[in-house]
Design a protein around this motif. Structure first.
Motif, PDB file in Angstrom:
ATOM      1  N   SER A  86      42.684  30.342  54.190  1.00  0.00           N
ATOM      2  CA  SER A  86      43.071  31.095  53.050  1.00  0.00           C
ATOM      3  C   SER A  86      41.294  32.087  52.651  1.00  0.00           C
ATOM      4  O   SER A  86      41.302  33.403  52.049  1.00  0.00           O
ATOM      5  CB  SER A  86      43.951  31.016  52.478  1.00  0.00           C
ATOM      6  OG  SER A  86      45.370  30.605  53.404  1.00  0.00           O
ATOM      7  N   GLU A 131      37.824  40.403  52.851  1.00  0.00           N
ATOM      8  CA  GLU A 131      39.103  40.882  51.992  1.00  0.00           C
ATOM      9  C   GLU A 131      37.508  41.864  51.328  1.00  0.00           C
ATOM     10  O   GLU A 131      38.292  43.371  50.793  1.00  0.00           O
ATOM     11  CB  GLU A 131      40.240  41.377  51.492  1.00  0.00           C
ATOM     12  CG  GLU A 131      41.544  40.484  52.594  1.00  0.00           C
ATOM     13  CD  GLU A 131      42.618  40.325  51.664  1.00  0.00           C
ATOM     14  OE1 GLU A 131      42.899  39.823  50.985  1.00  0.00           O
ATOM     15  OE2 GLU A 131      43.547  39.510  52.582  1.00  0.00           O
ATOM     16  N   TYR A 151      37.446  30.370  42.340  1.00  0.00           N
ATOM     17  CA  TYR A 151      37.975  30.391  43.632  1.00  0.00           C
ATOM     18  C   TYR A 151      37.194  30.692  44.836  1.00  0.00           C
ATOM     19  O   TYR A 151      36.727  30.304  45.549  1.00  0.00           O
ATOM     20  CB  TYR A 151      39.825  31.919  44.019  1.00  0.00           C
ATOM     21  CG  TYR A 151      40.218  31.857  45.012  1.00  0.00           C
ATOM     22  CD1 TYR A 151      40.641  30.236  45.526  1.00  0.00           C
ATOM     23  CD2 TYR A 151      39.439  32.865  46.374  1.00  0.00           C
ATOM     24  CE1 TYR A 151      41.284  30.339  46.342  1.00  0.00           C
ATOM     25  CE2 TYR A 151      40.242  32.107  47.291  1.00  0.00           C
ATOM     26  CZ  TYR A 151      41.383  30.686  47.626  1.00  0.00           C
ATOM     27  OH  TYR A 151      41.853  30.816  48.674  1.00  0.00           O
ATOM     28  N   MET A 176      44.814  30.585  43.660  1.00  0.00           N
ATOM     29  CA  MET A 176      44.135  31.858  44.346  1.00  0.00           C
ATOM     30  C   MET A 176      43.722  32.306  43.217  1.00  0.00           C
ATOM     31  O   MET A 176      42.834  32.526  42.140  1.00  0.00           O
ATOM     32  CB  MET A 176      45.689  32.290  43.465  1.00  0.00           C
ATOM     33  CG  MET A 176      46.158  32.490  42.351  1.00  0.00           C
ATOM     34  SD  MET A 176      47.803  33.865  41.883  1.00  0.00           S
ATOM     35  CE  MET A 176      48.592  31.765  43.309  1.00  0.00           C
ATOM     36  N   PRO A 177      42.460  33.933  43.514  1.00  0.00           N
ATOM     37  CA  PRO A 177      41.654  33.970  42.902  1.00  0.00           C
ATOM     38  C   PRO A 177      42.507  34.730  42.097  1.00  0.00           C
ATOM     39  O   PRO A 177      43.455  34.979  41.713  1.00  0.00           O
ATOM     40  CB  PRO A 177      40.736  35.710  43.546  1.00  0.00           C
ATOM     41  CG  PRO A 177      42.466  35.629  44.894  1.00  0.00           C
ATOM     42  CD  PRO A 177      42.980  34.327  44.949  1.00  0.00           C
ATOM     43  N   ASP A 222      33.789  34.223  39.754  1.00  0.00           N
ATOM     44  CA  ASP A 222      35.510  33.510  39.556  1.00  0.00           C
ATOM     45  C   ASP A 222      35.176  32.106  40.497  1.00  0.00           C
ATOM     46  O   ASP A 222      34.636  31.864  40.926  1.00  0.00           O
ATOM     47  CB  ASP A 222      35.414  34.635  41.378  1.00  0.00           C
ATOM     48  CG  ASP A 222      37.094  34.441  41.117  1.00  0.00           C
ATOM     49  OD1 ASP A 222      38.217  34.372  41.429  1.00  0.00           O
ATOM     50  OD2 ASP A 222      38.156  35.105  40.580  1.00  0.00           O
ATOM     51  N   LYS A 238      41.255  39.871  42.689  1.00  0.00           N
ATOM     52  CA  LYS A 238      42.318  41.271  43.748  1.00  0.00           C
ATOM     53  C   LYS A 238      42.451  42.381  43.766  1.00  0.00           C
ATOM     54  O   LYS A 238      42.523  43.131  45.030  1.00  0.00           O
ATOM     55  CB  LYS A 238      43.854  40.407  43.435  1.00  0.00           C
ATOM     56  CG  LYS A 238      44.402  38.633  43.654  1.00  0.00           C
ATOM     57  CD  LYS A 238      45.682  38.566  42.986  1.00  0.00           C
ATOM     58  CE  LYS A 238      45.506  37.099  42.658  1.00  0.00           C
ATOM     59  NZ  LYS A 238      47.132  36.395  43.000  1.00  0.00           N
ATOM     60  N   ALA A 265      40.306  43.498  45.778  1.00  0.00           N
ATOM     61  CA  ALA A 265      40.028  43.449  47.151  1.00  0.00           C
ATOM     62  C   ALA A 265      41.060  44.273  47.268  1.00  0.00           C
ATOM     63  O   ALA A 265      41.590  44.877  48.907  1.00  0.00           O
ATOM     64  CB  ALA A 265      40.573  42.199  47.549  1.00  0.00           C
ATOM     65  N   GLU A 266      42.409  44.997  47.107  1.00  0.00           N
ATOM     66  CA  GLU A 266      43.349  45.627  47.313  1.00  0.00           C
ATOM     67  C   GLU A 266      42.146  47.069  47.391  1.00  0.00           C
ATOM     68  O   GLU A 266      42.917  47.982  48.152  1.00  0.00           O
ATOM     69  CB  GLU A 266      44.045  45.588  45.333  1.00  0.00           C
ATOM     70  CG  GLU A 266      45.108  44.535  45.560  1.00  0.00           C
ATOM     71  CD  GLU A 266      45.845  44.812  44.410  1.00  0.00           C
ATOM     72  OE1 GLU A 266      46.116  45.529  43.902  1.00  0.00           O
ATOM     73  OE2 GLU A 266      46.188  43.779  44.667  1.00  0.00           O
ATOM     74  N   ARG A 292      42.438  38.113  38.785  1.00  0.00           N
ATOM     75  CA  ARG A 292      43.079  39.016  38.815  1.00  0.00           C
ATOM     76  C   ARG A 292      42.435  40.818  38.776  1.00  0.00           C
ATOM     77  O   ARG A 292      42.684  41.516  39.421  1.00  0.00           O
ATOM     78  CB  ARG A 292      44.671  39.347  37.643  1.00  0.00           C
ATOM     79  CG  ARG A 292      45.380  40.510  37.800  1.00  0.00           C
ATOM     80  CD  ARG A 292      46.190  40.932  36.419  1.00  0.00           C
ATOM     81  NE  ARG A 292      47.096  39.587  36.401  1.00  0.00           N
ATOM     82  CZ  ARG A 292      47.778  39.267  36.282  1.00  0.00           C
ATOM     83  NH1 ARG A 292      48.098  40.807  34.906  1.00  0.00           N
ATOM     84  NH2 ARG A 292      48.657  39.182  35.534  1.00  0.00           N
ATOM     85  N   GLY A 316      40.306  33.230  37.777  1.00  0.00           N
ATOM     86  CA  GLY A 316      40.769  32.728  38.717  1.00  0.00           C
ATOM     87  C   GLY A 316      41.053  31.034  38.608  1.00  0.00           C
ATOM     88  O   GLY A 316      40.269  30.547  38.421  1.00  0.00           O
ATOM     89  N   PHE A 329      40.198  35.555  52.581  1.00  0.00           N
ATOM     90  CA  PHE A 329      40.226  36.668  50.987  1.00  0.00           C
ATOM     91  C   PHE A 329      38.403  36.837  50.899  1.00  0.00           C
ATOM     92  O   PHE A 329      38.309  38.126  50.289  1.00  0.00           O
ATOM     93  CB  PHE A 329      39.985  35.874  50.141  1.00  0.00           C
ATOM     94  CG  PHE A 329      40.171  36.432  48.577  1.00  0.00           C
ATOM     95  CD1 PHE A 329      41.221  37.038  47.970  1.00  0.00           C
ATOM     96  CD2 PHE A 329      39.602  35.997  47.530  1.00  0.00           C
ATOM     97  CE1 PHE A 329      41.130  38.022  46.856  1.00  0.00           C
ATOM     98  CE2 PHE A 329      39.248  36.951  46.936  1.00  0.00           C
ATOM     99  CZ  PHE A 329      40.426  37.943  45.952  1.00  0.00           C
TER     100      PHE A 329
END
Length: 810
Positions: free
Chosen positions: A296, A303, A459, A405-406, A457, A411, A414-415, A408, A396, A300
């Motif tokens: 996982s 990503e 994470y 989890m990383p 971060d 995230k 990555a999005e 926000r 994270g 990430f």
């Protein structure tokens, strides 16, 4: 449900239908084989199969070809995914269930060979061309001999199969032992059109099963046979085979991950960290929990946008067009945004100050961020910060925790998939502080261009560069803002809209959208400005247009409902809604104008700004009480407002005679002041002038003009001092029907930011001292109090003489 008549159909009937190779619907099956002469229950749910089922029943004969797939996992099989032979069957019963799934019963008739799919884009999906394969050799001597041998080998329950036709006998036996035959064995029986061939296949299968049974029985009868050891040995062999197979797959997967890491364009630090994790992953079983966590993590990291950027061009012209198209008014705000975009266009970089749009809800703060992203040619993302109290939400979790989890921010990166998006930090002032770190301090690192180049971060455990990100923040107010955070942002205030702006927004944006949503887009809507203004004043209490938009939506939906009740399905060519009609639909106004309108002592209109930057008029009540002392306050006792009352009392005590009060007035009388119970904590100490007028009015019994409202702080010298939110307060006064507003003269320069519509409706009176305020606020000025009579002092007697006695009767 449809029931078809269950009648024995002659074999030549389906064959006759296929003599000319006419196409027929076909339905692919998973893990089941339909045999002739037998009824079978099936469940049909795939769109292709449902369409073929409808085609078969729509043609009237209910015939379809049922053919088994070679691999059951294929969802949309093609010709190569199907066996070459199937069974022509009639659909006896069809019952549709939930979700469009059909439970059917079919009766098989003939073996058929699939020649090709029917031509045409639509027909090739549900129809095929087939040829009937009739049964041969059913009466031969070889077939009878094979059938007798088969009966002797069958288990007792299978020996009861009776059939005069040897072909049907073979099919029934195959169905009886289908559990051991499997799909491939059943398909072999179906494809054998000669009866002897079917019987030989069945005999071979039965012989093999009998040999296996004899071997198992002999092993169990041996005294040295250990069944448990044999089972363990078998499982160990299977485990070795599985591990070997999974090892090959894991090695290939690890090699693919290594290749992706090398091609991702990561920093040297991130590439080294991923290399360590890949080495650890290679030594772990693929199904271990730690291996899944590492996988996982690597996914990430791949990503994240390490080198991808938006390549859009900055367009100042497009920005101006979008701002004018999506937002009405806001001239100064638009000018500042265009300045910002022009600088970006000139320097070709995104390292400017962080803009923060401050304003009440519903004024378009988020959509302004979208316009900036569109003008810069970048991707847009929004991060809501309201209610965050944990630092790890932004930074994270460390991977030592279960379920880590990383943060926000990463995230969102990555999005978006690019290094230079426009990220809007929404409701930045609602970022809280908890016992798990300070998220406000983390946000400082995120938006500070001197620090976010090496954002860490927890994470990913390596630095990630955020310097190319353009951050835009929004806030409803600035009061709870972190000082260090406030220092790093440039604030652009978005005031609320005046009535004229709201009406124009309704005509340009709100009404067309609500008409389209209600299915009234094709009709010509007639709704006057007076009706829209009545909606604004009577049914909404906001600086933006959200509730106004909801009111318009209710009008449109109720109009559609009334048309349905009248039996009119189509939208009318013209639709007129007046004030009376709107009030009939929306019922009684829920915002009665409850202000006191009659001039009376002890009531003052004070202008306030709510926490959501919404201006309003609050009436402060006061009453003089004989026998009490000082000023007593009840209601909304905010500290700054209480200080305003103390300051106003001090100014009045210092000049009591000038305002008609005796020196000992507050020793013999008291004044009770009551504040409205509302959330006006953001108003500060701007009620000083109003409180001074209230004390003078209550003490002297002089009425206060109710057409006048005021705002302004007060100092101990009785001077009007500067306050905030003047534009919002003037809009609130206009909305509440006030005719005149008193404000500190020092703020007269701020009137240039006030819309002309407000200036035309209000009489704006600048004041410097409390004496000027009283002239405009009271119906009459108090008469100055006369000083008390001074007592006559007798001269002192000469030394050594007693004081003279007063005469008798004195």
């Amino acid at each position: 449900m449809t029931d078809r008549k269950k009648g024995k159909m002659a074999p030549e009937d389906p064959a006759a239908a296929a003599d000319g190779q006419a196409p027929a619907p076909y339905i692919p099956l998973r893990d089941v084989v339909i045999m002739p002469g037998v009824e079978t229950k099936l469940v049909v749910g795939r769109p292709h199969s449902v369409a073929a089922l409808a085609k078969a029943q729509g043609d009237g004969d209910g015939l379809a070809v049922f053919v088994t797939q070679r691999r059951g996992e294929v969802d949309q099989p093609r010709l190569k995914d199907l066996y070459s032979h199937g069974c022509l069957a009639r659909i006896v019963r069809d019952e549709e269930g939930d979700g469009g799934v059909h439970a059917i019963v079919v009766e098989g008739f003939e073996r058929v060979e699939i020649l090709r799919l029917a031509a045409g884009a639509e027909r090739s999906r549900i129809e095929c061309v087939y040829r009937v394969r009739p049964t041969t050799g059913a009466d031969g001597a070889e077939a009878r001999e094979l059938a007798d041998r088969l009966r002797a080998l069958l288990p007792p329950q299978a020996r009861r199969v009776k059939a005069s036709d040897l072909g049907r006998f073979a099919d029934l036996v195959a169905l009886d032992i289908a559990g051991t035959l499997g799909v491939a064995g059943m398909q072999g029986i179906l494809e054998a059109s000669e009866v002897s061939a079917r019987l030989r296949l069945l005999l071979a299968h039965c012989d093999q099963e009998r040999d296996i049974d004899h071997m198992a029985e002999s092993l169990l009868n041996r005294s040295d046979y250990d069944a448990e050891a044999h089972r363990r040995e078998y499982l160990q062999r299977k485990a070795v085979d599985i591990q070997r197979s999974m090892g090959e797959e894991a090695a290939a997967d690890l090699e693919e991950l290594t290749r992706k890491v090398e091609e991702a364009g990561m920093s040297a630090e991130a590439r080294a960290k991923c290399g360590e994790e890949l080495a650890r992953l290679g030594t772990m079983p693929s199904m271990s929990p730690e291996g899944s966590a590492i996988r996982s993590y690597l996914d990430f990291m791949l990503e994240l946008p390490w080198r991808e950027r938006s390549a859009g061009e900055i367009s100042l012209k497009e920005a101006r067009r979008l701002l004018d198209e999506r937002h009405h008014g806001l001239g100064k705000v638009k000018a500042r945004i265009l300045e910002h975009i022009a600088v970006q266009q000139q320097v070709g970089a995104g390292r400017g100050s962080v803009l923060c749009f401050v304003g009440p809800p519903g004024v378009g703060k988020t959509s302004l961020g979208e316009v900036i992203a569109a003008a810069l040619g970048r991707r847009f993302a929004r991060v809501s910060l309201g209610g965050i109290h944990d630092e790890s939400t932004l930074r994270g979790h460390r991977r030592t925790y279960i379920g880590s989890m990383p943060g926000r921010i990463l995230k969102v990166m990555a999005e978006t998939g690019v290094r230079n998006p426009v990220i809007m930090l929404d409701e930045i002032e609602k970022l809280g502080r908890g016992h798990n770190g300070d998220p406000m301090a983390t946000l400082l690192e995120i938006i500070d261009p001197e620090q976010n180049r090496h954002f860490s971060d927890h994470y990913i455990e390596v630095d990630f560069d955020l310097s190319e990100v353009m951050f835009i923040a929004t806030a409803n107010s600035m009061e709870p803002m972190y000082d260090a955070l406030e220092d790093r942002m440039e604030f652009i205030h978005l005031p609320g809209y005046v009535d004229g702006e709201k009406i124009e927004i309704a005509r340009r944006h709100l009404l067309p959208r609500q008409q389209e949503a209600a299915g009234l887009g094709g009709c010509e809507l007639e709704i006057g400005d007076d009706t829209l203004r009545d909606l604004i004043h009577s049914y909404t209490f906001e600086a933006g247009v959200r509730e106004f938009d909801r009111c318009l939506g209710r009008l449109m939906r109720r109009t559609v409902l009334e048309q349905e009740r009248a039996g009119e399905r189509e939208a009318p060519p013209q639709l007129a809604i007046g004030t009376a009609k709107a009030r009939e639909i929306l019922k009684a106004p829920w915002l009665p104008n409850d202000l006191q309108r009659e001039d009376r002592p002890g009531v003052v209109n004070s202008l306030v700004v709510m926490n959501d930057m919404f201006g309003d008029v609050h009436q402060i009540d006061g009453v003089a009480i004989a026998g009490d002392k000082g000023v007593r306050q009840t209601g909304n006792m905010e500290p700054m407002l209480a200080q305003s009352a103390e300051t106003a009392e001090a100014v009045l005590r210092a000049s009591h005679a000038r305002y008609g009060l005796a020196e000992d007035y507050f020793d013999r009388n008291g004044i009770h002041v009551h504040w409205p119970i509302v959330d006006a904590s953001g108003d500060g100490n701007s009620a000083g002038l109003a409180l001074f007028v209230l004390l003078v009015s209550a003490a002297n019994g002089i009425p206060v003009r109710m057409d006048t409202a005021m705002t302004g702080a007060i100092n101990l010298r009785g001077e009007a001092c500067i306050v905030g939110g003047l534009r919002e307060k003037l809009m609130g006064a206009c909305r509440r029907g006030v005719k005149r507003v008193l404000f500190p003269q020092i703020q007269e320069r701020e009137l240039q930011d006030v819309p002309q519509e407000i200036k035309e409706q209000l009489e704006l009176v600048p004041v410097k001292t409390v004496a000027e305020v009283l002239k405009h606020a009271l119906t009459r000025l108090p008469a100055p109090a006369k000083p008390p009579a001074r007592k006559e002092r007798r001269p002192a007697p000469p030394p050594g003489q007693p004081p003279a006695r007063p005469p008798l009767g004195a």
